[in-house]
Design a protein around this motif. Structure first.
Motif, PDB file in Angstrom:
ATOM      1  N   SER A  75      99.743 -85.855  44.171  1.00 13.51           N
ATOM      2  CA  SER A  75      99.721 -86.970  45.118  1.00 13.51           C
ATOM      3  C   SER A  75      99.420 -88.272  44.385  1.00 13.51           C
ATOM      4  O   SER A  75      99.053 -88.279  43.217  1.00 13.51           O
ATOM      5  N   THR A  76      99.564 -89.367  45.126  1.00 12.93           N
ATOM      6  CA  THR A  76      99.209 -90.689  44.626  1.00 12.93           C
ATOM      7  C   THR A  76      97.924 -91.110  45.320  1.00 12.93           C
ATOM      8  O   THR A  76      97.874 -91.181  46.545  1.00 12.93           O
ATOM      9  N   LEU A  77      96.876 -91.362  44.540  1.00  7.67           N
ATOM     10  CA  LEU A  77      95.581 -91.758  45.112  1.00  7.67           C
ATOM     11  C   LEU A  77      95.491 -93.258  45.342  1.00  7.67           C
ATOM     12  O   LEU A  77      94.806 -93.702  46.252  1.00  7.67           O
ATOM     13  N   SER A  78      96.135 -94.033  44.480  1.00  6.80           N
ATOM     14  CA  SER A  78      96.152 -95.492  44.623  1.00  6.80           C
ATOM     15  C   SER A  78      97.377 -96.001  43.877  1.00  6.80           C
ATOM     16  O   SER A  78      98.130 -95.217  43.307  1.00  6.80           O
ATOM     17  N   GLN A  79      97.532 -97.304  43.838  1.00  3.50           N
ATOM     18  CA  GLN A  79      98.683 -97.850  43.124  1.00  3.50           C
ATOM     19  C   GLN A  79      98.584 -97.649  41.608  1.00  3.50           C
ATOM     20  O   GLN A  79      99.554 -97.878  40.889  1.00  3.50           O
ATOM     21  N   TYR A  80      97.434 -97.176  41.137  1.00  2.00           N
ATOM     22  CA  TYR A  80      97.228 -96.974  39.705  1.00  2.00           C
ATOM     23  C   TYR A  80      96.969 -95.520  39.310  1.00  2.00           C
ATOM     24  O   TYR A  80      96.965 -95.205  38.126  1.00  2.00           O
TER      25      TYR A  80
END
Length: 69
Positions: free
Chosen positions: A38-43
């Motif tokens: 998954s993507t937790l934040s834009q970074y």
């Protein structure tokens, strides 16, 4: 990127995760293959690698492309 995609993580990349006792940090000693979760934040991406779920900076993760021709 889609959940379950294979990713390449180069040598000397920081992987970290939070635990009950604080934060675990690991540096990759050699290039490794992981699975995008998954993507937790834009970074930050969440990946499965080295027998665990880890956070890793997006700039340090490369999708593994398979040629299906």
């Amino acid at each position: 990127m889609n959940q379950g995609d294979l990713v390449h993580i180069p040598q000397d990349v920081e992987l970290w995760c939070e635990t009950d006792r604080g934060m675990r940090l690991r540096m990759t000693e050699r290039p490794i293959t992981g699975v995008y979760l998954s993507t937790l934040s834009q970074y930050i991406y969440r990946v499965y690698a080295n027998n665990g779920k880890w956070n890793v900076k997006i700039r340090d993760v490369y999708p593994m492309v398979t040629d299906v021709s």
